[in-house]
Scaffold this active site. Structure first.
Site, PDB file in Angstrom:
ATOM      1  N   GLU A   1      -0.980  -8.372   5.865  1.00 53.08           N
ATOM      2  CA  GLU A   1      -0.553  -8.447   7.207  1.00 53.08           C
ATOM      3  C   GLU A   1      -1.986  -8.265   8.095  1.00 53.08           C
ATOM      4  OE1 GLU A   1      -0.134  -5.945   5.354  1.00 53.08           O
ATOM      5  OE2 GLU A   1      -0.719  -4.186   6.247  1.00 53.08           O
TER       6      GLU A   1
ATOM      7  N   HIS B   1      -3.460  -5.792   2.000  1.00 54.23           N
ATOM      8  CA  HIS B   1      -2.736  -5.617   3.153  1.00 54.23           C
ATOM      9  C   HIS B   1      -2.852  -7.161   3.725  1.00 54.23           C
ATOM     10  CE1 HIS B   1      -2.314  -1.155   4.171  1.00 54.23           C
ATOM     11  NE2 HIS B   1      -3.446  -1.302   3.389  1.00 54.23           N
TER      12      HIS B   1
ATOM     13  N   CYS C   1       0.828  -1.167  -0.183  1.00 55.11           N
ATOM     14  CA  CYS C   1       0.040   0.102   0.256  1.00 55.11           C
ATOM     15  C   CYS C   1       0.901   1.202  -0.072  1.00 55.11           C
ATOM     16  CB  CYS C   1      -0.961  -0.029   1.250  1.00 55.11           C
ATOM     17  SG  CYS C   1      -2.488   0.953   0.904  1.00 55.11           S
TER      18      CYS C   1
HETATM   19  N1  GLN Z   1      -3.764   6.617   1.011  1.00 53.44           N
HETATM   20  C1  GLN Z   1      -2.361   6.316   1.595  1.00 53.44           C
HETATM   21  C2  GLN Z   1      -1.108   7.087   0.772  1.00 53.44           C
HETATM   22  O1  GLN Z   1      -1.331   7.477  -0.300  1.00 53.44           O
HETATM   23  C3  GLN Z   1      -2.026   4.862   1.375  1.00 53.44           C
HETATM   24  C4  GLN Z   1      -2.859   3.903   2.278  1.00 53.44           C
HETATM   25  C5  GLN Z   1      -2.258   2.862   3.064  1.00 53.44           C
HETATM   26  O2  GLN Z   1      -1.523   2.603   3.104  1.00 53.44           O
HETATM   27  N2  GLN Z   1      -3.591   1.993   3.502  1.00 53.44           N
HETATM   28  O3  GLN Z   1      -0.146   6.842   1.486  1.00 53.44           O
END
Ligand code: GLN
Length: 193
Positions: free
Chosen positions: A176, A174, A82
């Site tokens: 995790e 995710h 992410c």
């Molecule tokens: N929206 C976040 C970003 O742009 C990422 C979201 C996340 O890691 N759950 O950094």
């Protein structure tokens, strides 16, 4: 799996969950906050969180250049989940100035699913896994494009959500936050070389 050590970038975000997941596999998973913490590691997980915060602090602490050096010499595998995937991406067309590692040949769009559907979950096919993986997306980015050396490992509809380039792995969801350690296992094998 006691032969590799995989660090977890512990500046911001959900690094504890990654640490627990690795430890459940018997992998030693020290927290990384400074360049010296990279010593002896074969892999590094960059967690979800806020990519701007992670990027700014990683630059300030000297981690951005230290990680870059180790990846370029081929001695460190990196998996970004992410926000972490945003951090390792070469291109963020919306925010070209955002501080990041910038080594993986992918282009990402932050918060790609918009405000209405900012979180969702779904079972997804992943290349190399024999059954679907339950994936959580939280204000997730998407991988818009990948370069030649990048293998797409999973898609959600038309969106690329997991991809690999040599010893770099980027995922927009995710693992995790599940009890399913299969992607952590995959990364451990990557780190082992
Ligand atoms: N929206 C976040 C970003 O742009 C990422 C979201 C996340 O890691 N759950 O950094």
């Amino acid at each position: 799996m006691g032969d590799v050590k995989i660090g977890v970038l512990a500046i911001q975000g959900d690094f504890r969950e990654h640490k627990q997941m690795l430890e459940s596999l018997g992998v030693e998973a020290p927290e990384v906050r400074l360049p010296k913490h990279l010593e002896g590691l074969s892999g590094l997980i960059v967690p979800g969180g806020e990519s701007t915060t992670i990027g700014m602090l990683a630059r300030e602490y000297g981690l951005e250049s230290a990680v870059r050096e180790r990846v370029q010499e081929g001695s460190l595998a990196v998996w970004g989940t992410c926000a972490g995937a945003i951090w390792i991406a070469k291109d963020i067309p919306q925010y070209p100035q955002q501080p990041r590692l910038g080594l993986m040949d992918i282009s990402v769009q932050r918060n790609a699913y918009g405000r209405q559907v900012d979180s969702f979950e779904e079972d997804l096919e992943v290349k190399g896994l024999d059954r679907p993986f339950h994936a959580f997306f939280i204000r997730a980015p998407v991988i818009l494009e990948v370069g030649q050396g990048v293998e797409v490992l999973s898609k959600h509809g038309d969106e690329i959500i997991l991809a690999r380039q040599n010893h770099l792995l980027a995922g927009t969801f995710h693992p995790e936050l599940t009890r399913d350690a299969r992607i952590h296992q995959l990364f451990t094998q990557m780190a082992r070389g």
